[in-house]
Write a protein that holds these residues in place. Structure first.
Motif, short mmCIF file in Angstrom:
data_model
loop_
_atom_site.label_atom_id
_atom_site.label_comp_id
_atom_site.label_asym_id
_atom_site.label_seq_id
_atom_site.Cartn_x
_atom_site.Cartn_y
_atom_site.Cartn_z
N MET A 1 0.83 -1.20 0.00
CA MET A 1 0.00 0.00 0.00
C MET A 1 0.87 1.26 0.00
O MET A 1 0.58 2.25 -0.68
N TYR A 2 1.96 1.21 0.75
CA TYR A 2 2.89 2.34 0.85
C TYR A 2 3.56 2.62 -0.49
O TYR A 2 3.56 3.75 -0.98
N VAL A 3 4.12 1.58 -1.10
CA VAL A 3 4.76 1.76 -2.41
C VAL A 3 3.73 2.21 -3.43
O VAL A 3 4.00 3.08 -4.26
N GLY A 4 2.54 1.61 -3.38
CA GLY A 4 1.50 1.97 -4.33
C GLY A 4 1.12 3.44 -4.24
O GLY A 4 1.00 4.13 -5.26
N PHE A 5 0.94 3.94 -3.02
CA PHE A 5 0.62 5.35 -2.86
C PHE A 5 1.74 6.22 -3.40
O PHE A 5 1.50 7.24 -4.08
N CYS A 6 2.98 5.82 -3.14
CA CYS A 6 4.14 6.61 -3.58
C CYS A 6 4.23 6.69 -5.10
O CYS A 6 4.75 7.69 -5.64
N THR A 7 3.74 5.67 -5.82
CA THR A 7 3.83 5.71 -7.28
C THR A 7 3.03 6.86 -7.87
O THR A 7 3.26 7.24 -9.03
N HIS A 8 2.11 7.42 -7.12
CA HIS A 8 1.34 8.57 -7.63
C HIS A 8 2.11 9.87 -7.47
O HIS A 8 1.74 10.89 -8.08
N LEU A 9 3.17 9.85 -6.69
CA LEU A 9 4.04 11.03 -6.54
C LEU A 9 5.23 10.98 -7.47
O LEU A 9 5.78 12.02 -7.85
N GLY A 10 5.66 9.77 -7.83
CA GLY A 10 6.84 9.64 -8.69
C GLY A 10 7.14 8.19 -9.00
O GLY A 10 6.42 7.27 -8.60
N VAL A 11 8.25 7.99 -9.70
CA VAL A 11 8.70 6.66 -10.09
C VAL A 11 9.60 6.11 -8.98
O VAL A 11 10.61 6.72 -8.66
N PRO A 12 9.25 4.96 -8.39
CA PRO A 12 10.14 4.37 -7.38
C PRO A 12 11.49 4.01 -7.99
O PRO A 12 11.57 3.58 -9.15
N ARG A 13 12.54 4.19 -7.21
CA ARG A 13 13.89 3.88 -7.66
C ARG A 13 14.50 2.82 -6.75
O ARG A 13 14.23 2.77 -5.55
N TRP A 14 15.37 2.00 -7.35
CA TRP A 14 16.08 1.02 -6.54
C TRP A 14 16.92 1.74 -5.48
O TRP A 14 17.57 2.74 -5.76
N GLN A 15 16.91 1.18 -4.30
CA GLN A 15 17.67 1.78 -3.22
C GLN A 15 19.08 1.20 -3.17
O GLN A 15 19.37 0.16 -3.76
N SER A 16 19.96 1.90 -2.48
CA SER A 16 21.35 1.48 -2.40
C SER A 16 21.83 1.66 -0.98
O SER A 16 21.19 2.32 -0.16
N SER A 17 22.96 1.08 -0.69
CA SER A 17 23.54 1.24 0.65
C SER A 17 25.06 1.20 0.58
O SER A 17 25.72 0.82 1.53
N ALA A 18 25.61 1.59 -0.57
CA ALA A 18 27.05 1.73 -0.77
C ALA A 18 27.82 0.56 -0.18
O ALA A 18 27.77 -0.55 -0.68
N GLY A 19 28.52 0.77 0.94
CA GLY A 19 29.36 -0.28 1.50
C GLY A 19 28.59 -1.44 2.08
O GLY A 19 29.10 -2.54 2.20
N LEU A 20 27.30 -1.21 2.48
CA LEU A 20 26.54 -2.28 3.13
C LEU A 20 26.01 -3.30 2.13
O LEU A 20 26.08 -4.50 2.35
N ARG A 21 25.44 -2.82 1.03
CA ARG A 21 24.82 -3.69 0.02
C ARG A 21 23.81 -4.65 0.66
O ARG A 21 23.74 -5.83 0.32
N SER A 22 23.07 -4.16 1.61
CA SER A 22 22.14 -4.99 2.37
C SER A 22 20.79 -5.07 1.66
O SER A 22 20.13 -4.06 1.47
#
Length: 472
Positions: A174-195
């Motif tokens: 539901m959270y991601v779905g609501f956010c898609t109306h504000l913009g395009v979701p992007r893959w997240q990153s964590s640099a050194g963590l890669r978690s």
């Protein structure tokens, strides 16, 4: 500009804290409300948005755009009372709006929503605004939120996103779905963590403690203090699922306000923030350089800053050493930011969206039990300070502090400086273009996280050890 007194205390002013309950009135009722509509009227009169202040013998210009480094005006340069007075900070969804969210989730499930298993939680893999079909209850709200994020304070909060009696799987969708109306979701990153659990390479991340101590290690998240920073996307959103037993307060501050005070009190250091500074990323060479602050040709502010990523880049082979003035300027961002920040606890269902170009976010350390001691940079007797690599064999009985996170590229985003460094890190600089997140880094060729992890281990790296100031 008028002269401001330096504040010796590093604690957040009490008036900057969000009330724990539904009372969102500012502490001083005489504070003027900063509305988007009022700003639009002012903008048209000045023929610019988030207008530059009057040009009075600028000491420098942006090396990237040539914009003069002068004070910024408009709602982006807010103080705590301004944000607390905003109708978009602390909104409450109506029952019909919540019902529409549940209906949109049911529609998505019935029309091809796909799932991906990430560390024991199914998260949406192909969510779009067409799948998560909203209607007349929520769409006007989305329109107002989008305007506030881009042309207003850059900060929006909803207090009661539906999480109670809803599975974490459905809350995430539901959270991601609501956010898609504000913009395009992007893959997240964590640099050194890669978690992956943190969100690496997926659209829904989880912020939680996988170890204890000040310095995250071995790709794990910790319960440590985070300085004010940006994520590598246009808009970041965080949703509260569970609170900590103690600590874990969130903080937000206007980047433009911090810049304005830096310009007033430390004008010789401001140009240091407008020069390219290396920070770690997942792409080619493991590091990338970009100004920490900038002003676009249209007069809008943009910022990308992460003190921990900057100091980690100093550990990599071939990095450009930072001079003392640049380190001092970065250190002052936190000191000034804490003076002007709003501090609050993300209760379950509390969700915010921040425009990373003009709003910084951070957090305090936390403990997930009454017996546990939260990490501290100041207390050498604190066991969490000396035993910084303590791993957690199991989660707390109630699961511990948990936030969901989404990165967005808004449909109405600002144009960024048309410069090779910006195109390299963002992938695109055009207004409204899908950009940011992990995708541009991967397009350059993914670097190995082991190089950074070994460098941190060899240097006996301590989080924020590059900086002389200590905060809590």
């Amino acid at each position: 500009t008028h002269t401001r007194r330096a504040r010796a205390s590093r604690e957040t002013p009490a008036h900057s804290r969000i009330p724990e309950r539904n009372d969102m009135a500012p502490p001083d009722a005489a504070v003027a409300h900063v509305s988007f509509d009022a700003f639009q009227t002012e903008s048209k009169a000045n023929n610019e948005e988030n207008a530059l202040g009057a040009l009075q013998d600028p000491v420098a210009t942006s090396p990237t755009t040539g914009a003069p480094l002068v004070p910024l005006t408009g709602p982006a340069a807010w103080k705590p009372a301004d944000l607390l007075a905003s109708q978009n900070w602390g909104r409450t969804l109506s029952e019909p709006q919540i019902a529409e969210l549940h209906a949109a989730l049911a529609h998505a499930k019935a029309n091809g929503l796909e799932w991906e298993d990430v560390d024991g939680l199914r998260i949406p893999a192909n969510m779009t605004k067409e799948l998560f079909a909203l209607g007349p209850e929520c769409l006007p709200l989305v329109t107002e939120m989008a305007a506030e994020l881009e042309d207003g304070t850059g900060a929006v909060m909803i207090r009661n996103f539906p999480v109670e009696d809803v599975s974490e799987e459905d809350v995430g969708a539901m959270y991601v779905g609501f956010c898609t109306h504000l913009g395009v979701p992007r893959w997240q990153s964590s640099a050194g963590l890669r978690s992956r659990s943190r969100g690496y390479g997926v659209y829904l991340g989880r912020v939680r403690a996988e170890m204890k101590g000040n310095t995250p290690e071995a790709g794990k998240q910790s319960n440590n203090y985070f300085r004010l920073h940006t994520d590598r996307c246009d808009v970041i959103s965080l949703l509260g699922i569970r609170t900590a037993s103690k600590g874990g307060a969130s903080r937000v501050a206007s980047a433009a306000t911090i810049y304005n005070e830096m310009l007033e009190r430390y004008p010789a250091l401001v140009p240091k923030l407008f020069n390219p500074v290396e920070r770690i990323w997942e792409g080619k060479d493991g590091k990338v350089a970009l100004p920490l602050m900038d002003i676009t040709k249209e007069g809008k502010f943009t910022s990308q800053i992460s003190p921990s990523y900057i100091e980690c880049a100093q550990l990599l082979p071939g990095s450009c050493p930072l001079d003392a003035d640049t380190v001092e300027a970065i250190d002052l961002v936190e000191e000034i930011g804490l003076k002007h920040c709003v501090e609050f606890v993300m209760q379950p269902g509390c969700v915010y969206w921040l425009n990373n170009h003009q709003v910084y976010h951070g957090r305090t350390a936390w403990a997930d039990s009454a017996e546990e001691v939260a990490p501290s940079f100041d207390d050498a007797s604190n066991p969490a300070e000396t035993e910084k690599t303590e791993n957690m064999d199991s989660a707390p009985a109630d699961g511990g502090r948990l936030l969901f996170r989404v990165w967005l590229s808004p449909y109405n985003s600002r144009a960024l400086p048309d410069d090779p460094a910006y195109r390299y890190l963002w992938g695109d600089v055009a207004a409204g273009a899908p950009r940011g997140g992990l995708e541009p880094a991967l397009a350059t060729g993914e670097s190995s996280p082991e190089v950074l992890r070994e460098a941190m281990k060899s240097a006996k790296h301590n989080y924020y050890g590059l900086y002389k100031r200590r905060f809590a």
